[in-house]
Design an enzyme around this catalytic site. Sequence first.
Site, short mmCIF file in Angstrom:
data_model
loop_
_atom_site.label_atom_id
_atom_site.label_comp_id
_atom_site.label_asym_id
_atom_site.label_seq_id
_atom_site.Cartn_x
_atom_site.Cartn_y
_atom_site.Cartn_z
N ASN A 28 0.64 -1.19 -0.33
CA ASN A 28 0.16 0.40 0.02
C ASN A 28 1.14 1.68 0.26
OD1 ASN A 28 -2.46 -1.33 0.05
ND2 ASN A 28 -1.56 -1.59 2.19
N CYS A 34 -4.32 -7.85 -4.28
CA CYS A 34 -4.76 -6.41 -5.85
C CYS A 34 -5.10 -7.03 -6.66
CB CYS A 34 -3.39 -6.18 -5.31
SG CYS A 34 -3.92 -3.53 -6.24
N ARG A 74 -9.05 0.07 3.56
CA ARG A 74 -7.85 0.12 4.15
C ARG A 74 -7.12 0.40 3.67
NH1 ARG A 74 -5.49 -5.81 6.01
NH2 ARG A 74 -4.88 -5.84 3.45
#
Length: 278
Positions: free
Chosen positions: A64, A73, A202
């Site tokens: 991330n 992902c 998130r």
Amino acid sequence: MPLSFHKMHANGDDFVIVDSRNSANPVTSSLARRMGDRNRGVGFNQLAAVLDCDDADARLMFWNADGSTLDACGSATRGAADMLMRESNMTSIALRTNRGLLTCERTSAGAISVNMGEPLFGWSDIPLAQELDTAVLPLAGGPAACSMGNPHCTYFVDDLSAIDIATLGPTIETNPLFPLRTNVHFVQIINRQHIRLRIWERWGGIPLGSGSCSCGAAVSGIRRGLLDHSVEVECDGGTVTVQWDGVGPVFLIGPVETIFSGTITDQLYRPTRRGESG
């Protein structure tokens, strides 16, 4: 030495690909954080490092923008698959991730289809902090939970425009029920083959789209009997297709596009001790 990268997006869900085949993986959490800075770096929702692999065409690792890692992902997987298939002039490849071995194909329309693996519904697989029925969580609004290699919490709402995602999203993301936090979905059902989805990601905020979140939202709707087995998922940035027969793996199908390629400067790649040490 400078580090090369490719900036890509899938319906506005932007990511960076670092091709590290035939070399050691240069990406650390600290480097991902610096590259992910939209003011001082490249900027992205996720970063994927493409690595050598003995039992697949390549291995992918994901970060991330805050430097944290994740196991899945969907957008960056499609981007890496697109890049590798163009390079090899093939229409099908296999990629190894922490989620497992994912098969990827190019459709006749040019989109990338990824077998995202089977969804997980066990409370400890998501994970939740305690044993609960994941089909309807004991939270206001009765959301559903699942894992696509990362945790997903899905709310079904009557009017998506009435939801204050920037306020509700972080509150749900950090609820003690989710020890690793969670992606949060707000879904308005248009019909049994079409949903409108907005996301609080998130550690990431509100993205234009997300492959794994599209899968998690559609799976939860199919699981509840609200949707058919093939669903058009319309996000802020565009539409993808999610297919799930209710038993086996989930298939994510959608476009990807390269924005530009570049090189990270030595100053960003190896910051001085006044910045982050890496």
